[in-house]
Scaffold this motif. Structure first.
Motif, PDB file in Angstrom:
ATOM      1  N   HIS A  34      45.487  78.875  42.573  1.00 30.32           N
ATOM      2  CA  HIS A  34      46.152  79.050  40.738  1.00 30.32           C
ATOM      3  C   HIS A  34      46.631  76.836  40.642  1.00 30.32           C
ATOM      4  O   HIS A  34      47.630  76.574  41.753  1.00 30.32           O
ATOM      5  CB  HIS A  34      46.381  79.720  40.307  1.00 30.32           C
ATOM      6  CG  HIS A  34      46.752  79.558  38.899  1.00 30.32           C
ATOM      7  ND1 HIS A  34      47.318  78.894  38.283  1.00 30.32           N
ATOM      8  CD2 HIS A  34      45.485  80.273  37.894  1.00 30.32           C
ATOM      9  CE1 HIS A  34      46.891  79.165  36.069  1.00 30.32           C
ATOM     10  NE2 HIS A  34      46.298  79.356  36.515  1.00 30.32           N
ATOM     11  N   VAL A  35      45.582  77.057  39.057  1.00 32.47           N
ATOM     12  CA  VAL A  35      46.696  75.186  39.693  1.00 32.47           C
ATOM     13  C   VAL A  35      46.569  75.216  37.635  1.00 32.47           C
ATOM     14  O   VAL A  35      45.680  75.889  37.062  1.00 32.47           O
ATOM     15  CB  VAL A  35      45.833  74.362  40.005  1.00 32.47           C
ATOM     16  CG1 VAL A  35      44.533  74.183  39.214  1.00 32.47           C
ATOM     17  CG2 VAL A  35      46.543  73.149  39.597  1.00 32.47           C
TER      18      VAL A  35
ATOM     19  N   ASN B 135      35.025  80.465  46.869  1.00 33.06           N
ATOM     20  CA  ASN B 135      35.694  79.074  46.940  1.00 33.06           C
ATOM     21  C   ASN B 135      35.831  77.679  45.656  1.00 33.06           C
ATOM     22  O   ASN B 135      35.473  76.802  45.731  1.00 33.06           O
ATOM     23  CB  ASN B 135      35.017  78.365  48.439  1.00 33.06           C
ATOM     24  CG  ASN B 135      35.244  76.934  48.763  1.00 33.06           C
ATOM     25  OD1 ASN B 135      36.860  77.249  48.087  1.00 33.06           O
ATOM     26  ND2 ASN B 135      34.333  75.707  49.233  1.00 33.06           N
ATOM     27  N   LYS B 136      36.057  78.871  44.769  1.00 32.85           N
ATOM     28  CA  LYS B 136      36.507  77.684  43.428  1.00 32.85           C
ATOM     29  C   LYS B 136      37.544  78.520  43.711  1.00 32.85           C
ATOM     30  O   LYS B 136      38.125  79.777  43.744  1.00 32.85           O
ATOM     31  CB  LYS B 136      35.317  78.730  42.958  1.00 32.85           C
ATOM     32  CG  LYS B 136      34.197  77.973  42.757  1.00 32.85           C
ATOM     33  CD  LYS B 136      32.934  78.472  41.353  1.00 32.85           C
ATOM     34  CE  LYS B 136      31.711  77.964  41.937  1.00 32.85           C
ATOM     35  NZ  LYS B 136      30.802  78.361  40.452  1.00 32.85           N
ATOM     36  N   VAL B 137      38.801  77.616  42.786  1.00 36.78           N
ATOM     37  CA  VAL B 137      39.439  78.239  42.253  1.00 36.78           C
ATOM     38  C   VAL B 137      39.992  78.063  40.220  1.00 36.78           C
ATOM     39  O   VAL B 137      39.926  76.929  39.793  1.00 36.78           O
ATOM     40  CB  VAL B 137      40.897  76.238  42.481  1.00 36.78           C
ATOM     41  CG1 VAL B 137      42.178  76.805  42.388  1.00 36.78           C
ATOM     42  CG2 VAL B 137      40.906  76.441  43.886  1.00 36.78           C
ATOM     43  N   PRO B 138      40.838  79.293  39.800  1.00 39.35           N
ATOM     44  CA  PRO B 138      40.855  79.714  38.655  1.00 39.35           C
ATOM     45  C   PRO B 138      42.453  78.281  38.586  1.00 39.35           C
ATOM     46  O   PRO B 138      43.107  77.917  38.730  1.00 39.35           O
ATOM     47  CB  PRO B 138      41.423  80.637  38.844  1.00 39.35           C
ATOM     48  CG  PRO B 138      41.984  81.473  39.975  1.00 39.35           C
ATOM     49  CD  PRO B 138      41.273  80.567  41.161  1.00 39.35           C
TER      50      PRO B 138
ATOM     51  N   ILE C 111      46.420  65.755  35.106  1.00 37.54           N
ATOM     52  CA  ILE C 111      47.443  65.784  36.584  1.00 37.54           C
ATOM     53  C   ILE C 111      47.909  66.997  36.687  1.00 37.54           C
ATOM     54  O   ILE C 111      48.012  68.236  35.903  1.00 37.54           O
ATOM     55  CB  ILE C 111      48.683  64.816  36.206  1.00 37.54           C
ATOM     56  CG1 ILE C 111      49.427  64.636  35.491  1.00 37.54           C
ATOM     57  CG2 ILE C 111      48.070  63.532  35.992  1.00 37.54           C
ATOM     58  CD1 ILE C 111      50.560  64.240  34.273  1.00 37.54           C
ATOM     59  N   PRO C 112      48.198  67.572  37.470  1.00 37.93           N
ATOM     60  CA  PRO C 112      48.630  68.993  38.599  1.00 37.93           C
ATOM     61  C   PRO C 112      50.171  68.673  37.866  1.00 37.93           C
ATOM     62  O   PRO C 112      50.406  68.098  38.002  1.00 37.93           O
ATOM     63  CB  PRO C 112      47.941  68.939  39.774  1.00 37.93           C
ATOM     64  CG  PRO C 112      48.337  67.596  40.398  1.00 37.93           C
ATOM     65  CD  PRO C 112      48.187  66.935  38.818  1.00 37.93           C
ATOM     66  N   LYS C 113      50.319  69.773  37.447  1.00 35.91           N
ATOM     67  CA  LYS C 113      52.012  70.572  36.997  1.00 35.91           C
ATOM     68  C   LYS C 113      52.328  71.253  37.615  1.00 35.91           C
ATOM     69  O   LYS C 113      54.174  71.651  38.008  1.00 35.91           O
ATOM     70  CB  LYS C 113      52.183  70.685  35.925  1.00 35.91           C
ATOM     71  CG  LYS C 113      51.665  69.468  35.138  1.00 35.91           C
ATOM     72  CD  LYS C 113      52.998  68.953  34.856  1.00 35.91           C
ATOM     73  CE  LYS C 113      54.032  68.493  33.903  1.00 35.91           C
ATOM     74  NZ  LYS C 113      55.434  67.642  34.791  1.00 35.91           N
ATOM     75  N   ALA C 114      51.560  72.605  38.307  1.00 40.24           N
ATOM     76  CA  ALA C 114      51.671  73.504  38.962  1.00 40.24           C
ATOM     77  C   ALA C 114      50.947  74.629  39.920  1.00 40.24           C
ATOM     78  O   ALA C 114      49.657  74.149  39.171  1.00 40.24           O
ATOM     79  CB  ALA C 114      52.646  75.189  38.281  1.00 40.24           C
ATOM     80  N   VAL C 115      51.494  73.927  41.053  1.00 46.84           N
ATOM     81  CA  VAL C 115      50.244  74.540  42.193  1.00 46.84           C
ATOM     82  C   VAL C 115      50.556  76.013  42.940  1.00 46.84           C
ATOM     83  O   VAL C 115      51.860  75.568  43.298  1.00 46.84           O
ATOM     84  CB  VAL C 115      49.803  73.531  43.115  1.00 46.84           C
ATOM     85  CG1 VAL C 115      48.695  73.789  44.058  1.00 46.84           C
ATOM     86  CG2 VAL C 115      49.615  72.111  41.954  1.00 46.84           C
ATOM     87  N   GLN C 116      49.800  76.724  42.410  1.00 48.75           N
ATOM     88  CA  GLN C 116      50.045  78.057  43.071  1.00 48.75           C
ATOM     89  C   GLN C 116      49.530  78.340  44.762  1.00 48.75           C
ATOM     90  O   GLN C 116      47.674  77.611  44.817  1.00 48.75           O
ATOM     91  CB  GLN C 116      49.643  79.546  42.685  1.00 48.75           C
ATOM     92  CG  GLN C 116      50.145  80.411  43.438  1.00 48.75           C
ATOM     93  CD  GLN C 116      49.822  81.706  42.117  1.00 48.75           C
ATOM     94  OE1 GLN C 116      49.602  81.839  41.404  1.00 48.75           O
ATOM     95  NE2 GLN C 116      49.300  83.113  42.906  1.00 48.75           N
ATOM     96  N   ARG C 117      49.765  78.476  46.032  1.00 47.80           N
ATOM     97  CA  ARG C 117      49.003  78.802  47.184  1.00 47.80           C
ATOM     98  C   ARG C 117      48.972  79.680  48.223  1.00 47.80           C
ATOM     99  O   ARG C 117      50.573  79.558  47.852  1.00 47.80           O
ATOM    100  CB  ARG C 117      49.631  76.882  48.370  1.00 47.80           C
ATOM    101  CG  ARG C 117      49.292  76.019  47.645  1.00 47.80           C
ATOM    102  CD  ARG C 117      49.621  74.725  48.460  1.00 47.80           C
ATOM    103  NE  ARG C 117      49.879  73.075  48.331  1.00 47.80           N
ATOM    104  CZ  ARG C 117      48.465  73.027  48.469  1.00 47.80           C
ATOM    105  NH1 ARG C 117      47.302  73.345  48.601  1.00 47.80           N
ATOM    106  NH2 ARG C 117      48.801  71.884  47.392  1.00 47.80           N
TER     107      ARG C 117
END
Length: 203
Positions: free
Chosen positions: A87-88, A26-29, A72-78
């Motif tokens: 990934h973010v 439950n973590k995100v790279p 700040i987030p620049k690209a979020v992969q869902r």
């Protein structure tokens, strides 16, 4: 904009297998970059990140090996089916620094009667703003607008300290005339029946 603090851990394993193991926990790279520094690979708690990303251009505070950094987030992969964050990419920012971001566009009011349609030419408005004061959104009134009307970037009021990152005459929203509906097969059949009944009988 309020700062959201999220704990981070340095990431030493890479590749698809490592990423899957991280997500099972439950973590995100994530990758942190900017200011000419080498990219920093970290993992972030999935639930905390998911909640933070509900705010567009959220300002996140990270502790990177004792260094307090803002990103700040620049690209979020869902995930395309389940929607969870896979990934973010995070951009390093500093207080007082200007950044280019896109902010959501909210509309207020109702169009003029007639069934016309509102078309979002731009789904978000590109602007330049101070990194710690990025507007969450801009509001635009569409009250009473008729077909053929359009709203340009320069027509949108921006908060103090925020400026457009597109040409003034860029079309953001436009009102499109409602299309006449195509007749259904049943309607076409109903129109054909009277015509057939009126046709003269053959001798």
């Amino acid at each position: 904009m309020a700062e959201v603090k999220i704990p981070s851990e340095f990431r030493k394993e890479f590749g698809k297998g490592a990423a899957r193991r991280i997500r099972r926990e439950n973590k995100v790279p994530a990758v942190v970059y900017g200011h000419g520094d080498d990219p920093i690979h970290v993992t972030l708690p999935g639930h905390d990140l998911f909640l933070a990303l509900k705010t567009p251009n959220v300002l996140i505070g990270l502790d990177l090996d004792g260094r307090k950094e803002l990103v700040i987030p620049k690209a979020v992969q869902r995930d395309p089916l389940k929607g969870f964050v896979e990934h973010v990419d995070l951009l390093l920012v500093k207080r007082g620094e200007k950044v280019n971001v896109e902010i959501p566009i909210h509309t207020e009011g109702e169009l003029a009667p007639g069934g016309n349609l509102l078309e979002h030419v731009l789904n978000a408005l590109p602007v330049e703003a101070e990194a710690t004061h990025i507007p969450e959104a801009v509001s635009v009134s569409i009250e009473g607008l008729e077909a053929g009307a359009s709203i340009l970037a320069k027509d949108i009021s921006l908060p103090k300290g925020t400026s457009l990152a597109v040409e003034d005459d860029t079309v953001v929203l436009q009102i499109v005339a409602a299309q006449a509906e195509e007749p259904t097969e049943d309607e076409e059949a109903e129109e054909a029946e009277p015509a057939a009944a009126e046709a003269p009988a053959e001798d």
